[in-house]
Design a protein around this motif. Structure first.
Motif, PDB file in Angstrom:
ATOM      1  N   ASP A 249       4.138   8.086  84.190  1.00  0.00           N
ATOM      2  CA  ASP A 249       2.875   8.744  83.867  1.00  0.00           C
ATOM      3  C   ASP A 249       2.199   9.290  85.123  1.00  0.00           C
ATOM      4  O   ASP A 249       1.589  10.356  85.095  1.00  0.00           O
ATOM      5  CB  ASP A 249       1.944   7.814  83.097  1.00  0.00           C
ATOM      6  N   GLU A 250       2.327   8.571  86.252  1.00  0.00           N
ATOM      7  CA  GLU A 250       1.779   9.078  87.515  1.00  0.00           C
ATOM      8  C   GLU A 250       2.528  10.327  87.956  1.00  0.00           C
ATOM      9  O   GLU A 250       1.917  11.276  88.434  1.00  0.00           O
ATOM     10  CB  GLU A 250       1.847   8.011  88.611  1.00  0.00           C
ATOM     11  N   ALA A 251       3.846  10.320  87.794  1.00  0.00           N
ATOM     12  CA  ALA A 251       4.647  11.484  88.180  1.00  0.00           C
ATOM     13  C   ALA A 251       4.251  12.703  87.351  1.00  0.00           C
ATOM     14  O   ALA A 251       4.096  13.810  87.890  1.00  0.00           O
ATOM     15  CB  ALA A 251       6.129  11.183  88.008  1.00  0.00           C
ATOM     16  N   ARG A 252       4.053  12.521  86.060  1.00  0.00           N
ATOM     17  CA  ARG A 252       3.634  13.629  85.197  1.00  0.00           C
ATOM     18  C   ARG A 252       2.262  14.161  85.626  1.00  0.00           C
ATOM     19  O   ARG A 252       2.031  15.367  85.665  1.00  0.00           O
ATOM     20  CB  ARG A 252       3.569  13.179  83.742  1.00  0.00           C
TER      21      ARG A 252
ATOM     22  N   SER B 173      -5.104  11.499  96.851  1.00  0.00           N
ATOM     23  CA  SER B 173      -5.151  10.705  98.085  1.00  0.00           C
ATOM     24  C   SER B 173      -3.922   9.824  98.245  1.00  0.00           C
ATOM     25  O   SER B 173      -3.552   9.471  99.364  1.00  0.00           O
ATOM     26  CB  SER B 173      -6.417   9.859  98.120  1.00  0.00           C
ATOM     27  N   LYS B 174      -3.262   9.482  97.160  1.00  0.00           N
ATOM     28  CA  LYS B 174      -2.090   8.605  97.231  1.00  0.00           C
ATOM     29  C   LYS B 174      -0.794   9.372  97.484  1.00  0.00           C
ATOM     30  O   LYS B 174       0.050   8.931  98.258  1.00  0.00           O
ATOM     31  CB  LYS B 174      -1.974   7.815  95.929  1.00  0.00           C
ATOM     32  N   TYR B 175      -0.625  10.543  96.847  1.00  0.00           N
ATOM     33  CA  TYR B 175       0.656  11.236  96.895  1.00  0.00           C
ATOM     34  C   TYR B 175       0.625  12.628  97.521  1.00  0.00           C
ATOM     35  O   TYR B 175       1.650  13.120  97.970  1.00  0.00           O
ATOM     36  CB  TYR B 175       1.232  11.389  95.479  1.00  0.00           C
ATOM     37  N   LEU B 176      -0.507  13.299  97.544  1.00  0.00           N
ATOM     38  CA  LEU B 176      -0.522  14.718  97.897  1.00  0.00           C
ATOM     39  C   LEU B 176      -1.293  15.068  99.161  1.00  0.00           C
ATOM     40  O   LEU B 176      -1.527  16.241  99.422  1.00  0.00           O
ATOM     41  CB  LEU B 176      -1.104  15.524  96.720  1.00  0.00           C
TER      42      LEU B 176
ATOM     43  N   TYR C  57      10.183  16.030  97.650  1.00  0.00           N
ATOM     44  CA  TYR C  57       9.638  15.050  98.592  1.00  0.00           C
ATOM     45  C   TYR C  57       9.406  13.708  97.898  1.00  0.00           C
ATOM     46  O   TYR C  57       9.774  12.658  98.419  1.00  0.00           O
ATOM     47  CB  TYR C  57       8.332  15.570  99.193  1.00  0.00           C
ATOM     48  N   LEU C  58       8.803  13.740  96.715  1.00  0.00           N
ATOM     49  CA  LEU C  58       8.528  12.496  96.000  1.00  0.00           C
ATOM     50  C   LEU C  58       9.816  11.805  95.573  1.00  0.00           C
ATOM     51  O   LEU C  58       9.894  10.569  95.582  1.00  0.00           O
ATOM     52  CB  LEU C  58       7.636  12.771  94.789  1.00  0.00           C
ATOM     53  N   ALA C  59      10.849  12.583  95.206  1.00  0.00           N
ATOM     54  CA  ALA C  59      12.137  11.990  94.829  1.00  0.00           C
ATOM     55  C   ALA C  59      12.784  11.293  96.019  1.00  0.00           C
ATOM     56  O   ALA C  59      13.316  10.186  95.884  1.00  0.00           O
ATOM     57  CB  ALA C  59      13.060  13.068  94.270  1.00  0.00           C
ATOM     58  N   VAL C  60      12.720  11.903  97.187  1.00  0.00           N
ATOM     59  CA  VAL C  60      13.288  11.279  98.390  1.00  0.00           C
ATOM     60  C   VAL C  60      12.519  10.012  98.741  1.00  0.00           C
ATOM     61  O   VAL C  60      13.109   8.984  99.071  1.00  0.00           O
ATOM     62  CB  VAL C  60      13.280  12.287  99.570  1.00  0.00           C
ATOM     63  N   GLN C  61      11.188  10.065  98.672  1.00  0.00           N
ATOM     64  CA  GLN C  61      10.378   8.883  98.961  1.00  0.00           C
ATOM     65  C   GLN C  61      10.695   7.752  97.984  1.00  0.00           C
ATOM     66  O   GLN C  61      10.716   6.582  98.363  1.00  0.00           O
ATOM     67  CB  GLN C  61       8.883   9.229  98.897  1.00  0.00           C
ATOM     68  N   GLU C  62      10.927   8.104  96.718  1.00  0.00           N
ATOM     69  CA  GLU C  62      11.265   7.109  95.709  1.00  0.00           C
ATOM     70  C   GLU C  62      12.597   6.444  96.028  1.00  0.00           C
ATOM     71  O   GLU C  62      12.744   5.227  95.929  1.00  0.00           O
ATOM     72  CB  GLU C  62      11.312   7.772  94.330  1.00  0.00           C
ATOM     73  N   LYS C  63      13.584   7.243  96.445  1.00  0.00           N
ATOM     74  CA  LYS C  63      14.898   6.698  96.783  1.00  0.00           C
ATOM     75  C   LYS C  63      14.834   5.790  98.007  1.00  0.00           C
ATOM     76  O   LYS C  63      15.552   4.815  98.114  1.00  0.00           O
ATOM     77  CB  LYS C  63      15.900   7.815  97.017  1.00  0.00           C
ATOM     78  N   LEU C  64      13.952   6.151  98.936  1.00  0.00           N
ATOM     79  CA  LEU C  64      13.804   5.331 100.137  1.00  0.00           C
ATOM     80  C   LEU C  64      12.973   4.071  99.873  1.00  0.00           C
ATOM     81  O   LEU C  64      12.897   3.195 100.723  1.00  0.00           O
ATOM     82  CB  LEU C  64      13.142   6.135 101.255  1.00  0.00           C
ATOM     83  N   GLY C  65      12.350   4.019  98.726  1.00  0.00           N
ATOM     84  CA  GLY C  65      11.560   2.850  98.359  1.00  0.00           C
ATOM     85  C   GLY C  65      10.174   2.820  98.971  1.00  0.00           C
ATOM     86  O   GLY C  65       9.550   1.765  99.087  1.00  0.00           O
ATOM     87  N   LYS C  66       9.664   3.978  99.351  1.00  0.00           N
ATOM     88  CA  LYS C  66       8.350   4.021  99.983  1.00  0.00           C
ATOM     89  C   LYS C  66       7.225   4.260  98.993  1.00  0.00           C
ATOM     90  O   LYS C  66       6.073   4.231  99.349  1.00  0.00           O
ATOM     91  CB  LYS C  66       8.317   5.084 101.075  1.00  0.00           C
ATOM     92  N   LEU C  67       7.559   4.522  97.731  1.00  0.00           N
ATOM     93  CA  LEU C  67       6.512   4.747  96.724  1.00  0.00           C
ATOM     94  C   LEU C  67       6.466   3.586  95.769  1.00  0.00           C
ATOM     95  O   LEU C  67       7.361   2.969  95.422  1.00  0.00           O
ATOM     96  CB  LEU C  67       6.766   6.038  95.950  1.00  0.00           C
TER      97      LEU C  67
END
Length: 89
Positions: A4-7, A45-48, A79-89
């Motif tokens: 839901d946050e991603a959407r 403020s959290k993602y963008l 960018y968000l997909a890479v951060q997700e894979k790295l476990g930073k989100l």
């Protein structure tokens, strides 16, 4: 990141893209995306933060936002997909 946050982040970026470089208030983004303005503020403020320019009007402490030059929905999603894979989100 929750789905839901991603959407919601995608809705915000899409709204800012449609503004074509113009400044939008958090409340206006909320109206256009049908979200609460506090949710818009929290997600920006959290993602963008690195993708937007933020300007504050002094006497009212109201914030205006626009996308930086060269930023698109695709670049934010990658960018968000890479951060997700790295476990930073």
């Amino acid at each position: 990141m929750r789905k839901d946050e991603a959407r919601s982040v995608v809705k915000i970026v899409d709204c800012l893209e449609k503004a074509e470089g113009g400044w939008l208030w958090y409340r206006e983004i909320g109206r256009r995306t049908k979200m609460q303005h506090t949710t818009v503020s929290r997600l920006i403020s959290k993602y963008l933060v690195q993708f937007v320019d933020i300007q504050t009007t002094e006497p009212f402490k109201a914030k205006m936002v626009r996308l930086k030059e060269g930023v698109s929905l695709g670049s934010v999603v990658r960018y968000l997909a890479v951060q997700e894979k790295l476990g930073k989100l």
